[in-house]
Scaffold this active site. Structure first.
Site, mmCIF file in Angstrom:
data_model
loop_
_atom_site.group_PDB
_atom_site.id
_atom_site.type_symbol
_atom_site.label_atom_id
_atom_site.label_comp_id
_atom_site.label_asym_id
_atom_site.label_seq_id
_atom_site.Cartn_x
_atom_site.Cartn_y
_atom_site.Cartn_z
ATOM 1 N N GLU A 1 0.839 -1.215 0.000
ATOM 2 C CA GLU A 1 0.000 0.000 0.000
ATOM 3 C C GLU A 1 0.866 1.254 0.000
ATOM 4 O O GLU A 1 0.589 2.227 0.697
ATOM 5 C CB GLU A 1 -0.931 -0.001 1.231
ATOM 6 C CG GLU A 1 -1.815 -1.224 1.320
ATOM 7 C CD GLU A 1 -2.757 -1.218 2.528
ATOM 8 O OE1 GLU A 1 -2.938 -0.155 3.154
ATOM 9 O OE2 GLU A 1 -3.292 -2.290 2.836
ATOM 10 N N ASP B 1 2.641 4.614 -0.111
ATOM 11 C CA ASP B 1 2.501 6.044 -0.373
ATOM 12 C C ASP B 1 3.437 6.766 0.588
ATOM 13 O O ASP B 1 3.729 6.261 1.671
ATOM 14 C CB ASP B 1 1.044 6.549 -0.290
ATOM 15 C CG ASP B 1 0.289 6.130 0.955
ATOM 16 O OD1 ASP B 1 0.932 5.729 1.956
ATOM 17 O OD2 ASP B 1 -0.953 6.215 0.954
HETATM 18 C C1 XIL Z 1 -8.196 2.894 3.122
HETATM 19 C C2 XIL Z 1 -8.801 3.376 1.825
HETATM 20 O O1 XIL Z 1 -7.772 3.867 1.017
HETATM 21 C C3 XIL Z 1 -9.834 4.437 2.079
HETATM 22 O O2 XIL Z 1 -10.519 4.735 0.873
HETATM 23 C C4 XIL Z 1 -10.837 3.968 3.117
HETATM 24 O O3 XIL Z 1 -11.710 5.027 3.439
HETATM 25 C C5 XIL Z 1 -10.127 3.504 4.354
HETATM 26 O O4 XIL Z 1 -9.191 2.499 4.019
HETATM 27 N N1 XIL Z 1 -4.657 0.123 5.528
HETATM 28 C C6 XIL Z 1 -5.362 -0.710 4.711
HETATM 29 C C7 XIL Z 1 -6.219 -0.135 3.659
HETATM 30 O O5 XIL Z 1 -5.181 -1.938 4.791
HETATM 31 O O6 XIL Z 1 -7.337 -0.941 3.396
HETATM 32 C C8 XIL Z 1 -6.651 1.260 3.972
HETATM 33 O O7 XIL Z 1 -7.361 1.785 2.852
HETATM 34 C C9 XIL Z 1 -5.455 2.105 4.341
HETATM 35 C C10 XIL Z 1 -4.764 1.545 5.525
#
Ligand code: XIL
Length: 672
Positions: A276, A278
């Site tokens: 994930e 960023d």
């Molecule tokens: C986030 C999404 O990006 C948002 O759109 C949603 O409102 C909340 O969740 N960890 C995770 C992801 O495993 O599923 C999350 O994604 C960010 C943090």
């Protein structure tokens, strides 16, 4: 393929400069600007693939209709993670009532574009509907959890590469223990193991991952807690295949120990993935450090960024992604691409993102498939193969040729080593029927959820089937055209109308065909009208030397790039068959020479090694092994494989009785 007899030994000189461009097509004599076989790709997915990795992004179903978004998605990424659509509060908002529609939309898009899918996520304390949190009985919760995992995984079985089975089970801070949640509170630490065991039985082929954040620093108590759990699972045989590191970083990027963490986990015998990514303000150094940590660890097999443009980010105030709000590449993008070993495209914007090299070398198998005559089929040659890998099997369709004419055959097998022993089903025994049917091409037309088999009958014909593995399921032949289009009548001379080929982009489908007289034709219809409405037939390419642009054209989309590949079979100055290649950024051309001469061929006996013995001097009519199986005909950008027909170099006589056999080329000049 050709219909009738040919004599061997044509003295044809097939030079690249012989290709005469027509209409709006570019002259193709110029050398291609495609990168060399060191292969520096100019998109994230294609470059990651050079080392056998993927590059993915989180995708929101609601944005697929946004053209800028979808264009970047399909150009750059070869893995997608539904950002929210597979979470419990979407998939089972009320107990026992499942809604997979939003996730299905993403999976369908991914399938259509040759992208794989990470499933996110099955068991998580967050985005959990209230009814689950309200459960107070351990047995009820266990049943509910197992049912949720089983139902969701069953729905997506075969379509998800890896599942985040459990997300964020560990607590922040110094405890190194699980966090409180309804699962933890009622089921104890064992809920994680239970979830993984249930997941393994639900879809044994999917990789099962544990996913968490703040576990990138090797010295953090949370990292150590997860490490102990994975070590324990591996030592006791609890099924786990991978650990996902979310990597939501601050401005400084990853902790200095990130690579150590990745390699220590990998040493436990699991894959590691950045799931994930960023980084606040997206500094080029921070991104480069993150990618380098992964690329330095062999079992770090992919990276996913958590969104495409800054405006798509869940932390959009931090501008943490690789594309700006307008969809332009940020400096961090180039940093990631070059850290992976790629090269930013020479021009920005929509320019050609070339992924294929300008020259090729191959290694060939021996004969993998030969005719299997039976009491009613006496067969000389097995020819013109079409192949898709679907549902764990290669499905091959081919022509069978004999003195009395042509028919079609189908076989399937799990592995190339099994090809020789596969059963041959003769399709004249199905509704396809007997008579002249040849040169098949198979693909799945996703908009109609139907398999199409395209073949020549004198016209361009097709049959459909809902189950590719059921030879009897094919419908009777129908024709694409009412009759031969005028432009073909006017140019075919004494040639034959052969080798029909269909490929679609997101708006249109194109039907290519050859005339054994130096012309490649192209007709067009819309995706919505397919298989009807093919019209506007034009000469897509032509050559005054008909042997230089003879037949058996193939057209493909190159995965992770904006490149299309055209192959056309030629007859060389030695009388032997070989393939020339061109590239384009669109299916309507223009086509620029890639490896298109006898000296620099796409595939010719001269650039093929035969470790098991040189059984053929012809590299003739065949097909690429695709990355997907739908109407986009997407092929990988590296380690290409081409299934072709070859024959004993000493065989002669009537063309229809030549002893064609099938073999497989594997590209040897790609880095992956
Ligand atoms: C986030 C999404 O990006 C948002 O759109 C949603 O409102 C909340 O969740 N960890 C995770 C992801 O495993 O599923 C999350 O994604 C960010 C943090």
């Amino acid at each position: 393929m050709k219909l009738l007899r040919r004599t061997r030994g044509h003295r044809a000189s097939a030079s690249a400069s012989g290709l005469v461009a027509v209409a709006a097509l570019l002259a193709s004599g110029t050398a291609s600007a495609a990168p060399d076989a060191g292969i520096k790709a100019s998109t994230l997915g294609a470059q990651a693939a050079q080392s056998g990795r993927y590059f993915g992004t989180a995708v929101a179903a609601g944005k697929l209709g946004d053209g800028t978004y979808a264009t970047i998605l399909d150009r750059e990424f070869n893995m997608v993670t539904p950002e929210n659509e597979m979470k419990w509060d979407t998939t089972e908002r009320t107990r026992g009532s499942f809604d997979f529609a939003p996730a299905d939309q993403i999976v369908a898009h991914a399938t259509a574009h040759g992208q794989r899918v990470r499933g996110h996520t099955l068991v998580w304390h967050s985005q959990l509907p209230g009814w689950v949190g309200s459960i107070t009985d351990a047995n009820t919760l266990r049943g509910v959890m197992n049912n949720h995992i089983t139902t969701e995984m069953a729905h997506f079985k075969g379509k998800v590469y890896a599942w985040d089975v459990v997300n964020e089970a560990f607590a922040d801070g110094s405890s190194g223990a699980h966090r409180a949640s309804v699962f933890q509170n009622l089921l104890g630490d064992g809920f994680v193991e239970q979830a993984f065991r249930t997941a393994r039985s639900a879809d044994p082929a999917a990789k099962l991952c544990y996913n968490d954040y703040n576990i990138e620093d090797w010295n953090a108590a949370k990292t150590q807690g997860v490490y102990r759990m994975v070590r324990d699972f591996k030592s006791r045989g609890v099924p786990i295949d991978c650990v996902g590191f979310q990597a939501h970083f601050g401005t400084g990027g990853p902790p200095a120990s990130f690579q150590t963490t990745l390699s220590n986990f990998a040493a436990l015998g699991v894959d590691v993935q950045i799931t994930e990514l960023d980084i606040a303000q997206a500094s080029t150094t921070a991104y480069a450090n993150t990618i380098r940590a992964c690329w330095n660890v062999a079992r770090c097999n992919g990276v996913t960024v958590w969104g495409i443009r800054d405006s798509d980010s869940w932390r959009s105030g931090d501008n943490p992604l690789l594309f700006d709000r307008n969809g332009a590449k940020k400096a961090a993008y180039n940093s990631v691409l070059t850290t992976m070993g790629g090269a930013p495209a020479a021009t920005t914007g929509t320019a050609d993102t070339a992924a294929l090299p300008g020259s090729y070398s191959w290694s060939s198998s021996g004969v993998l498939m030969s005719p299997k005559p039976d009491s009613t089929h006496s067969i000389a040659g097995l020819k013109d193969p079409s192949v898709v890998y679907y549902n764990g099997k290669y499905h091959v369709f081919a022509s069978v040729a004999s003195a009395s004419g042509y028919g079609l055959v189908y076989l399937n097998f799990t592995d190339w080593s099994q090809a020789a022993s596969a059963t041959h089903y003769y399709l004249d025994r199905t509704p396809i029927g007997s008579g002249y049917r040849a040169a098949p091409q198979v693909f799945y037309f996703a908009p109609q959820k139907l398999w199409y088999l395209v073949y020549q009958t004198g016209n361009a014909s097709y049959s459909t089937n809902s189950d590719i593995s059921n030879p009897n399921g094919w419908s009777a032949p129908r024709n694409f055209y009412a009759s031969m289009p005028d432009v073909i009548k006017q140019n075919i001379g004494s040639g034959y109308w052969v080798d029909m080929w269909v490929i679609c982009d997101s708006g249109n489908c194109y039907l290519f065909s050859s005339d054994d007289n130096g012309h490649l034709y192209r007709s067009q219809t819309t995706l919505a009208s397919f298989p009807n409405g093919f019209a506007n037939t034009v000469i897509a390419a032509q050559d005054s030397n008909k042997y230089a642009l003879f037949e058996a054209s193939n057209v493909y989309k190159v995965q992770g790039s904006s490149q299309y590949l055209l192959l056309v079979e030629a007859i060389g100055s030695d009388g032997r068959r070989y393939f020339r290649s061109w590239a384009s950024s669109g299916l309507a051309g223009s086509w620029t020479a890639l490896a298109a001469s006898e000296a620099n061929p796409f595939a010719r006996a001269s650039n093929v090694a035969f470790p098991g013995g040189s059984w053929t001097k012809d590299i003739s009519h065949g097909e690429m092994v695709r990355a997907g199986y739908d109407q986009t005909l997407t092929i990988p950008s590296c380690r290409l494989q081409y299934l072709y027909q070859g024959k004993d170099p000493n065989a002669g006589g009537d063309y229809n009785t030549l002893p064609w056999r099938l073999g497989l080329l594997t590209q040897t000049n790609s880095a992956c």
